[in-house]
Design a protein around this motif. Structure first.
Motif, PDB file in Angstrom:
ATOM      1  N   THR A   1       0.827  -1.208   0.000  1.00 18.43           N
ATOM      2  CA  THR A   1       0.000   0.000   0.000  1.00 18.43           C
ATOM      3  C   THR A   1       0.860   1.257   0.000  1.00 18.43           C
ATOM      4  O   THR A   1       2.047   1.221   0.328  1.00 18.43           O
TER       5      THR A   1
ATOM      6  N   TRP B   1     -11.473   0.795  -2.450  1.00 20.72           N
ATOM      7  CA  TRP B   1     -10.285   1.662  -2.528  1.00 20.72           C
ATOM      8  C   TRP B   1      -9.695   1.479  -3.911  1.00 20.72           C
ATOM      9  O   TRP B   1      -9.717   0.374  -4.474  1.00 20.72           O
TER      10      TRP B   1
ATOM     11  N   MET C   1     -10.460   3.037   3.365  1.00 25.73           N
ATOM     12  CA  MET C   1     -11.369   2.562   2.327  1.00 25.73           C
ATOM     13  C   MET C   1     -12.674   3.351   2.397  1.00 25.73           C
ATOM     14  O   MET C   1     -13.031   3.906   3.442  1.00 25.73           O
ATOM     15  N   THR C   2     -13.401   3.394   1.268  1.00 24.25           N
ATOM     16  CA  THR C   2     -14.636   4.161   1.168  1.00 24.25           C
ATOM     17  C   THR C   2     -15.836   3.235   1.268  1.00 24.25           C
ATOM     18  O   THR C   2     -15.914   2.229   0.555  1.00 24.25           O
TER      19      THR C   2
END
Length: 487
Positions: free
Chosen positions: A286, A310, A298-299
């Protein structure tokens, strides 16, 4: 006997017969006549006829796309001329002698015409002016037209009784202070129609405490479907003077709504929501590595709270998904199942076992973790070319993929033919055309920008007439540049 071989010669579909074969045929004829044989009789075929799949049809919008009725006809006869036959189907109100018929040119070698419930209902209401929920008799006539002047036109008729229906809206939207977009009729939340029953709609997602109702058209508060005699009943509202009762949502949460506009029935049920409203990604694959205090967030999908997404660049390495940014690494984390990395499980903090997802190649990835079925997808960035200049035209489902540089994920090339026309670069082959695309910078054709799916802009590159040919296109999605070289 002269008529007999004239008929035979006329039926010969191979054109003029060889002379030696004609000589044999003439000899055979002379012998036949001298032996007093009977002429050969050739069957002419039966006149055209038509049948219908049912005599009484009740149309229903619940089966809008299903077959309602089918008209089938025979080939008819060209009376031995060898000429082609074309067909015309007509439908009219019974007894109207087809003076105002709807006509369908069926062409050649077609012997059936099928109507769906929706097609036939639209014909009744829009063309014949039939009232909804009314039974009407229709006459059907098939005409067989032989491409030979000496053959008369053949016709046949049949009849069917059809009952129409009053169509309900094919779109439905959710508004109210309980709805995701509030009372805005312009931004109302769409419900999804059932593919097998277009009169049934559903919605699953977040609702706030408050009221809600349903509208049929964006930007229009009327007509609407409101609360009826109870919380499981709908009522259709078309005038301001009618009651404007709304459904009440007592507490915020995830809800499943299903309703039917024909039955005027509705169910609204609260669903169990996910245990988390935020998740993170940590690992040397990442952007922020193992710095868990700065793990990438994250969304949560607002339309499906169980999904977390993400997107960005992942490098060769590994990652897992913690539920918070505590630096002791003792928290719960989502990890891959050892036997199937497309599945996730929740590892309890402090327990043995430390599994991670592996990234082999640097690339831009789309990561989606779905807690409803504990699955994860890790999809690499891709790019396609589509447009009238592209090999497969505007068929985005078959858009041509570009080649990604194995050492530089952000560089893509296309090498091949381009036609006169226009082109752009979608990031997937989704046929809804709602995806992101790389488009031409209106001020500089050597530059591009990332169009966000759903926005109004639509800027494309153009290959002019006379410039079609072989090209090499090189795109850099980091620098947002494109190099177009004709070979």
């Amino acid at each position: 006997m002269q008529t007999t071989y004239k008929n035979i010669l006329r039926r010969n579909s191979l054109g003029r017969l060889p002379l030696y074969f004609m000589a044999i045929l003439m000899g055979w004829s002379v012998q036949s006549c001298s032996d007093d044989y009977d002429d050969v009789e050739i069957a002419m075929g039966e006149p055209v006829s038509i049948s219908v799949s049912g005599s009484e049809i009740d149309l229903t919008q619940k089966q809008a796309d299903a077959e309602a009725v089918s008209f089938v006809w025979t080939t008819g006869s060209n009376m031995g001329t060898g000429s082609s036959i074309s067909y015309t189907l007509e439908l009219d109100r019974a007894g109207n002698d087809f003076v105002s018929a709807m006509s369908y040119n069926m062409g050649k070698a077609v012997y059936q015409k099928t109507f769906t419930h929706k097609e036939l209902n639209n014909l009744l209401l829009d063309y014949f002016g039939v009232e909804a929920n009314t039974a009407v008799e229709l006459d059907a006539r098939i005409t067989a037209n032989v491409a030979a002047d000496e053959v008369e036109v053949q016709t046949a008729t049949s009849q069917v009784t059809v009952r129409s229906y009053l169509p309900v809206s094919e779109t439905l939207y959710l508004i109210g202070d309980a709805a995701p977009n509030g009372w805005s009729a312009d931004a109302a939340t769409a419900l999804s129609p059932d593919p097998s029953d277009p009169t049934t709609f559903s919605y699953q997602g977040p609702l706030s405490a408050g009221e809600l109702k349903f509208i049929t058209d964006l930007g229009q508060f009327m007509p609407s479907y409101n609360k009826g005699v109870d919380a499981n009943t709908l009522v259709y509202r078309t005038e301001d003077a009618q009651p404007d009762d709304k459904f009440l949502i007592e507490e915020s949460g995830i809800y499943a709504i299903e309703l039917n506009l024909v039955d005027l029935a509705i169910s609204i049920e609260k669903q169990a929501g996910p245990a988390y409203d935020v998740l993170y990604m940590v690992g040397d694959a990442t952007p922020n590595g193992w710095d868990i205090a700065n793990a990438v967030e994250m969304t949560q999908n607002p339309d499906n709270l169980f999904q977390f997404t993400w997107e960005g660049v992942l490098t060769p390495g590994e990652f897992k998904i913690p539920v918070n940014r505590n630096t002791d690494f003792g928290q719960d984390m989502f990890m891959p199942q050892p036997e199937d990395p497309s599945k996730a499980f929740l590892h309890e903090g402090g327990k043995d076992g430390d599994y991670k997802w592996q990234i082999e190649n640097e690339n831009y990835y789309y990561v989606t973790l779905d807690l409803s079925d504990m699955t994860i997808s890790i999809e690499p960035f891709e790019l396609y070319i589509v447009g009238s200049a592209a090999p497969n035209g505007w068929d985005i489902g078959n858009a041509t993929p570009l080649t990604q540089d194995p050492d530089n994920w952000y560089i893509f090339t296309y090498e091949g033919n381009l036609n006169a026309g226009e082109f752009k670069f979608p990031v997937n082959q989704n046929s809804d055309w709602g995806q992101d695309m790389y488009m031409r910078d209106p001020l500089d054709a050597s530059k591009m920008y990332r169009h966000i799916g759903g926005d109004d802009d639509d800027s494309k590159w153009i290959i002019a007439e006379g410039d079609a040919g072989s090209y090499i296109l090189t795109l850099n999605v980091q620098d947002l540049t494109i190099d177009i070289q004709k070979q």
